[in-house]
Design a protein around this motif. Structure first.
Motif, mmCIF file in Angstrom:
data_model
loop_
_atom_site.group_PDB
_atom_site.id
_atom_site.type_symbol
_atom_site.label_atom_id
_atom_site.label_comp_id
_atom_site.label_asym_id
_atom_site.label_seq_id
_atom_site.Cartn_x
_atom_site.Cartn_y
_atom_site.Cartn_z
ATOM 1 N N SER A 29 71.562 -21.819 -82.944
ATOM 2 C CA SER A 29 70.919 -21.362 -84.169
ATOM 3 C C SER A 29 71.272 -22.225 -85.374
ATOM 4 O O SER A 29 70.661 -22.091 -86.429
ATOM 5 C CB SER A 29 71.290 -19.905 -84.443
ATOM 6 N N ASN A 30 72.225 -23.114 -85.236
ATOM 7 C CA ASN A 30 72.583 -24.028 -86.321
ATOM 8 C C ASN A 30 71.737 -25.289 -86.345
ATOM 9 O O ASN A 30 71.966 -26.168 -87.172
ATOM 10 C CB ASN A 30 74.054 -24.435 -86.211
ATOM 11 N N TYR A 31 70.777 -25.366 -85.448
ATOM 12 C CA TYR A 31 70.013 -26.598 -85.293
ATOM 13 C C TYR A 31 68.550 -26.408 -85.680
ATOM 14 O O TYR A 31 67.921 -25.407 -85.310
ATOM 15 C CB TYR A 31 70.083 -27.094 -83.852
ATOM 16 N N ALA A 32 68.022 -27.352 -86.411
ATOM 17 C CA ALA A 32 66.576 -27.427 -86.606
ATOM 18 C C ALA A 32 65.958 -27.947 -85.309
ATOM 19 O O ALA A 32 66.579 -28.723 -84.580
ATOM 20 C CB ALA A 32 66.243 -28.363 -87.753
ATOM 21 N N MET A 33 64.753 -27.483 -85.047
ATOM 22 C CA MET A 33 64.116 -27.815 -83.774
ATOM 23 C C MET A 33 62.746 -28.424 -84.004
ATOM 24 O O MET A 33 62.033 -28.048 -84.937
ATOM 25 C CB MET A 33 63.954 -26.549 -82.926
ATOM 26 N N GLY A 34 62.380 -29.329 -83.123
ATOM 27 C CA GLY A 34 61.065 -29.944 -83.211
ATOM 28 C C GLY A 34 60.409 -30.069 -81.853
ATOM 29 O O GLY A 34 61.070 -30.005 -80.816
ATOM 30 N N TRP A 35 59.106 -30.196 -81.890
ATOM 31 C CA TRP A 35 58.325 -30.508 -80.691
ATOM 32 C C TRP A 35 57.646 -31.861 -80.903
ATOM 33 O O TRP A 35 57.072 -32.116 -81.969
ATOM 34 C CB TRP A 35 57.260 -29.456 -80.429
ATOM 35 N N PHE A 36 57.718 -32.690 -79.898
ATOM 36 C CA PHE A 36 57.038 -33.972 -79.869
ATOM 37 C C PHE A 36 56.197 -34.033 -78.593
ATOM 38 O O PHE A 36 56.404 -33.256 -77.674
ATOM 39 C CB PHE A 36 58.049 -35.120 -79.865
ATOM 40 N N ARG A 37 55.298 -34.985 -78.545
ATOM 41 C CA ARG A 37 54.533 -35.178 -77.322
ATOM 42 C C ARG A 37 54.295 -36.660 -77.093
ATOM 43 O O ARG A 37 54.292 -37.460 -78.029
ATOM 44 C CB ARG A 37 53.201 -34.425 -77.387
ATOM 45 N N GLN A 38 54.080 -36.984 -75.838
ATOM 46 C CA GLN A 38 53.849 -38.373 -75.475
ATOM 47 C C GLN A 38 52.788 -38.427 -74.394
ATOM 48 O O GLN A 38 52.992 -37.911 -73.286
ATOM 49 C CB GLN A 38 55.137 -39.038 -75.003
ATOM 50 N N ALA A 39 51.674 -39.048 -74.734
ATOM 51 C CA ALA A 39 50.595 -39.254 -73.778
ATOM 52 C C ALA A 39 50.831 -40.580 -73.056
ATOM 53 O O ALA A 39 51.528 -41.457 -73.572
ATOM 54 C CB ALA A 39 49.256 -39.268 -74.496
ATOM 55 N N PRO A 40 50.264 -40.757 -71.877
ATOM 56 C CA PRO A 40 50.468 -41.998 -71.122
ATOM 57 C C PRO A 40 50.081 -43.225 -71.935
ATOM 58 O O PRO A 40 49.011 -43.280 -72.537
ATOM 59 C CB PRO A 40 49.537 -41.825 -69.917
ATOM 60 N N GLY A 41 50.979 -44.176 -71.985
ATOM 61 C CA GLY A 41 50.710 -45.423 -72.684
ATOM 62 C C GLY A 41 50.818 -45.347 -74.191
ATOM 63 O O GLY A 41 50.520 -46.329 -74.879
#
Length: 126
Positions: A29-41
Motif C-alpha cells: 500500500s506504500n507504492y504507486a502502481m501503474g499499468w503498461f502494455r507492449q504490443a509485438p514489435g
C-alpha cells in the motif's frame, strides 16, 4: 515488492476485461502502481497509474473514458477495468510499482517504475 498480473484473455471488440495485479512483500500500500502494455514489435507504453492512496490517477489518451484503474489496499491488489475494447488494445499488459515518495502523477515512462510483474496477454479480435 512482488507483482503478479492476471485476467488477460481473448475478447471480441467492444467487450471488456478486468486485469488484476496482486502485490506482496514490503507494504504494497506504500507504492504507486501503474499499468503498461507492449504490443509485438512496439515499445512498452503507459496505460494508467494510481497513487498509493488512490486519490490521484492518470491515463493515456488512448484509453481515457474506456479504462479505469483502481486499487484495494486491504487486498493489496490493483485493477484495470477495460471496457469498449478495440483490436489496437491487443498487447501484453504489465503492472508496475514505485515507492510513493518517488512517484508523480505524470510519471509515464517505464523507467519511472522499479518493480514489474510478469505480464498478462490481452487479445481483442473483430
Amino acid at each position: 515488492v512482488q507483482l503478479q498480473a492476471s485476467g488477460g484473455g481473448l475478447v471480441q471488440a467492444g467487450g471488456f476485461l478486468r486485469l488484476s495485479c496482486a502485490a506482496s512483500g514490503r507494504t504494497p500500500s506504500n507504492y504507486a502502481m501503474g499499468w503498461f502494455r507492449q504490443a509485438p514489435g512496439q515499445e512498452r507504453e503507459f496505460v494508467a497509474a494510481i497513487s498509493w492512496s488512490a486519490d490521484s490517477t492518470n491515463y493515456a489518451d488512448s484509453v481515457k473514458g474506456r479504462f479505469t484503474i483502481s486499487r484495494d489496499n486491504f487486498k493489496n491488489t490493483v485493477y484495470l477495468q477495460m471496457n469498449s475494447l478495440k483490436p489496437e488494445d491487443t498487447a501484453v499488459y504489465y503492472c508496475a510499482a514505485v515507492y510513493r515518495s518517488r512517484w508523480d502523477t505524470w510519471d509515464t515512462r517505464p523507467k519511472d517504475y522499479d518493480y514489474w510483474g510478469q505480464g498478462t496477454k490481452v487479445t481483442v479480435f473483430q
